[in-house]
Write a protein that holds these residues in place. Structure first.
Motif, PDB file in Angstrom:
ATOM      1  N   HIS A 189       0.839  -1.198   0.000  1.00 23.91           N
ATOM      2  CA  HIS A 189       0.000   0.000   0.000  1.00 23.91           C
ATOM      3  C   HIS A 189       0.876   1.251   0.000  1.00 23.91           C
ATOM      4  O   HIS A 189       2.064   1.201   0.332  1.00 23.91           O
ATOM      5  CB  HIS A 189      -0.933  -0.009   1.216  1.00 23.91           C
ATOM      6  N   ARG A 190       0.246   2.377  -0.333  1.00 24.01           N
ATOM      7  CA  ARG A 190       1.008   3.617  -0.439  1.00 24.01           C
ATOM      8  C   ARG A 190       0.829   4.530   0.772  1.00 24.01           C
ATOM      9  O   ARG A 190       1.221   5.688   0.740  1.00 24.01           O
ATOM     10  CB  ARG A 190       0.584   4.369  -1.715  1.00 24.01           C
ATOM     11  N   ASP A 191       0.245   4.023   1.833  1.00 19.80           N
ATOM     12  CA  ASP A 191       0.020   4.858   3.011  1.00 19.80           C
ATOM     13  C   ASP A 191       1.291   4.936   3.854  1.00 19.80           C
ATOM     14  O   ASP A 191       2.324   4.332   3.537  1.00 19.80           O
ATOM     15  CB  ASP A 191      -1.165   4.330   3.836  1.00 19.80           C
ATOM     16  N   THR A 192       1.190   5.680   4.947  1.00 22.47           N
ATOM     17  CA  THR A 192       2.360   5.933   5.788  1.00 22.47           C
ATOM     18  C   THR A 192       2.952   4.653   6.352  1.00 22.47           C
ATOM     19  O   THR A 192       4.176   4.499   6.430  1.00 22.47           O
ATOM     20  CB  THR A 192       1.979   6.884   6.940  1.00 22.47           C
TER      21      THR A 192
END
Length: 315
Positions: A189-192
């Motif tokens: 995923h591209r989240d933090t």
């Protein structure tokens, strides 16, 4: 028998029986087992206080450990089961659990039936099981688009890619791919939390799907019997944010004469994505049934290719 023959028989088992509910209740599923290990390593090694580079290295090591373990277990099973007819049958049974053609069709049909009947509540509930978008923000066209995109993408990820790597390297190749794809689903995923830790898994999944995604697009376009499907795929596939998903999705859009992709909502935020086959109408519930029929024809073409390979590679 050849690895192609093994994949062919495994696919027949999966298409005929899937993974029965009674078996899932008793022993769950191999992907669930892998997922549990990934979760444990994620909780242990994905430390938010670490620097970006350290988290990337930690994620890469996690990915390599999972893939190596899955490949090693599969190789050990192949070695122990040997080349007897009984061993071949057991390997095919194990391999069938890592292919998802039947479950994919069932999940899409579960959306198509209520949507075609105007039952938006149950259609939204069903589509929430297969996509990450906000179902309450989806109208009928949005539900149909999300479902058909999932059908096209997972035809590659869940069927063609496992068969491709299995046909090349047998059960170990199939297990390695499934581990990579599961890692990407959970960590890519591209989240933090996952931008660094899951970065290596995401890139490895991109590489593993590079050829299968394009093969899937070709199968879908050919099965549509429409030259425009090839035109739309060649023109629009690279517009997709994914380096791979655009190929089968664009072929599906061209083959059905509808538009896919476009803006979508995740977690209350709108992501502006380009249209595939822009200018075509939005899909309807009936287009979902047409999409399922196209999917089955495309899978039949790929099965035919496996039959040819199995015949050519017979001892």
């Amino acid at each position: 028998m050849s690895a192609a023959a093994l994949m062919l028989f495994a696919w027949v088992v999966e298409a005929s029986f899937g993974w029965p509910d009674w078996l899932y209740r008793r022993i769950r599923h191999p992907v669930v087992w892998v997922g549990a290990v990934i979760t444990a390593l994620d909780n242990t090694l994905n430390r938010p206080e670490w620097a970006h580079a350290m988290r990337y290295v930690s994620g890469a090591l996690t990915t390599l450990m999972i893939v190596t373990a899955a490949t090693g277990v599969a190789w050990g099973l192949s070695y122990l089961l040997g080349h007897s007819l009984a061993g071949f049958a057991l390997q095919a049974l194990i391999a069938s659990s890592l292919i998802a053609s039947r479950s994919l069709s069932d999940h899409i049909a579960a959306v198509a039936h209520p949507l075609a009947g105007g039952d938006m509540k149950n259609a939204r509930t069903a589509v929430s099981m297969i996509v990450g978008r906000d179902p309450d923000q989806l109208d009928g066209a949005g539900i149909a688009r999300a479902s058909l995109e999932s059908l096209a993408e997972n035809a590659s990820d869940g069927v063609i890619a496992p068969l491709f790597w299995g046909a090349l390297f047998g059960l170990p190749g199939l297990a390695a791919y499934k581990a990579i794809n599961t890692l990407d689903s959970m960590l890519g995923h591209r989240d933090t939390r996952y931008a660094a830790f899951g970065g290596f898994a995401a890139r490895l999944d991109d590489a593993a799907n590079l050829i299968p995604a394009r093969l899937t697009g070709l199968f879908v376009a050919a099965a549509s019997l429409k030259p425009t499907a090839f035109t739309v795929m060649a023109r629009d596939a690279r517009r997709h944010r994914s380096p791979n998903a655009g190929w089968p999705e664009a072929a599906m859009a061209g083959g059905l004469g509808i538009r896919l992709s476009g803006p979508r909502s995740y977690g209350g935020e709108t992501s502006e994505e380009p249209w595939l086959n822009a200018g075509a109408p939005d899909p309807t519930g009936q287009d979902m049934f047409a999409g399922l029929a196209l999917y089955r024809r495309a899978m039949a073409l790929s099965a035919l290719l496996l039959i040819v390979l199995a015949w050519c590679l017979r001892p």
